[in-house]
Scaffold this motif. Sequence first.
Motif, short mmCIF file in Angstrom:
data_model
loop_
_atom_site.label_atom_id
_atom_site.label_comp_id
_atom_site.label_asym_id
_atom_site.label_seq_id
_atom_site.Cartn_x
_atom_site.Cartn_y
_atom_site.Cartn_z
N ALA A 50 7.37 4.01 -5.94
CA ALA A 50 6.38 4.96 -6.41
C ALA A 50 4.98 4.39 -6.22
CB ALA A 50 6.60 5.29 -7.88
N ALA A 51 4.01 5.27 -6.12
CA ALA A 51 2.61 4.88 -5.91
C ALA A 51 1.73 5.51 -6.98
CB ALA A 51 2.15 5.31 -4.53
N GLY A 52 0.73 4.78 -7.40
CA GLY A 52 -0.19 5.31 -8.39
C GLY A 52 -1.57 4.72 -8.24
N TRP A 90 6.40 9.65 -5.46
CA TRP A 90 7.73 9.04 -5.58
C TRP A 90 8.54 9.22 -4.30
CZ3 TRP A 90 9.49 6.55 -10.01
CH2 TRP A 90 8.66 6.65 -11.14
N GLY A 91 9.34 8.21 -4.00
CA GLY A 91 10.31 8.36 -2.94
C GLY A 91 11.58 9.01 -3.47
N LYS A 92 12.55 9.20 -2.58
CA LYS A 92 13.79 9.86 -2.98
C LYS A 92 14.86 8.89 -3.44
CE LYS A 92 13.06 13.97 -0.16
NZ LYS A 92 13.60 14.86 0.90
N SER A 112 13.07 -1.90 1.08
CA SER A 112 11.77 -1.61 1.68
C SER A 112 11.36 -0.20 1.32
CB SER A 112 11.82 -1.76 3.19
OG SER A 112 12.18 -3.05 3.58
N CYS A 113 10.07 0.03 1.32
CA CYS A 113 9.53 1.38 1.09
C CYS A 113 8.34 1.55 2.02
CB CYS A 113 9.12 1.53 -0.36
SG CYS A 113 8.21 3.05 -0.74
N VAL A 114 8.45 2.45 2.95
CA VAL A 114 7.37 2.71 3.91
C VAL A 114 6.57 3.91 3.45
CG1 VAL A 114 6.80 3.26 6.28
CG2 VAL A 114 8.70 1.72 5.80
N ALA A 115 5.26 3.75 3.44
CA ALA A 115 4.35 4.81 3.01
C ALA A 115 3.64 5.42 4.21
CB ALA A 115 3.33 4.26 2.03
N GLN A 157 3.61 9.98 1.33
CA GLN A 157 5.06 10.09 1.43
C GLN A 157 5.67 8.69 1.40
OE1 GLN A 157 3.27 12.00 4.18
NE2 GLN A 157 3.06 13.45 2.50
N LEU A 158 6.75 8.55 0.67
CA LEU A 158 7.40 7.26 0.49
C LEU A 158 8.87 7.37 0.87
CD1 LEU A 158 5.87 6.43 -3.02
CD2 LEU A 158 5.05 5.67 -0.78
N VAL A 159 9.34 6.43 1.68
CA VAL A 159 10.73 6.43 2.09
C VAL A 159 11.33 5.05 1.88
CG1 VAL A 159 12.36 6.81 3.97
CG2 VAL A 159 10.29 8.23 3.80
N GLU A 160 12.34 5.01 1.01
CA GLU A 160 13.00 3.73 0.71
C GLU A 160 14.15 3.49 1.67
OE1 GLU A 160 12.07 5.76 -3.36
OE2 GLU A 160 12.87 6.31 -1.38
N SER A 161 14.48 2.22 1.85
CA SER A 161 15.65 1.85 2.64
C SER A 161 16.14 0.48 2.19
CB SER A 161 15.34 1.84 4.14
OG SER A 161 14.35 0.86 4.42
N GLY A 162 17.35 0.15 2.61
CA GLY A 162 17.88 -1.17 2.33
C GLY A 162 18.98 -1.23 1.28
N GLY A 163 19.26 -0.10 0.65
CA GLY A 163 20.31 -0.11 -0.36
C GLY A 163 21.68 -0.29 0.25
#
Length: 132
Positions: free
Chosen positions: A97-99, A122-124, A21-24, A3-9
Amino acid sequence: QLQLVESGGGLVQPGRSLGLSCVASGGSFRQYAMGWFRQAPGKEREFVGLISGGGGNTKYTDSVKGRFTIFRDNAKNTLYLQMTFLKPEDTAVYYCAAGETNGRTWYSYSNRVASNADMDFWGKGTLVTVSS
């Protein structure tokens, strides 16, 4: 399942800087290459940058080279994007995103991701608006 959660926008003036930032969670962060993508209003999603699992390799799209820096802290399961000298055309929803490279060389994998966004998780997204 990662699970990926972005922040900082947010809203920022042209020429200024902003960090995302993106916390996994839910998986082994280090085993994944991590990337940032963005989608501007009315446009297709585009590749921004990519970093290898250990952090030693990076790739950027030409429009952000020299202005954006992607880095990660594997101890904190966090991916970052430091954006400087922002321009109005950087306005977009930014996704992390992670791969998994699945044994591909960095050259092969990064080019594949840059061209077709071939990532597994992918995050949202978080909205970045560059405007005066």
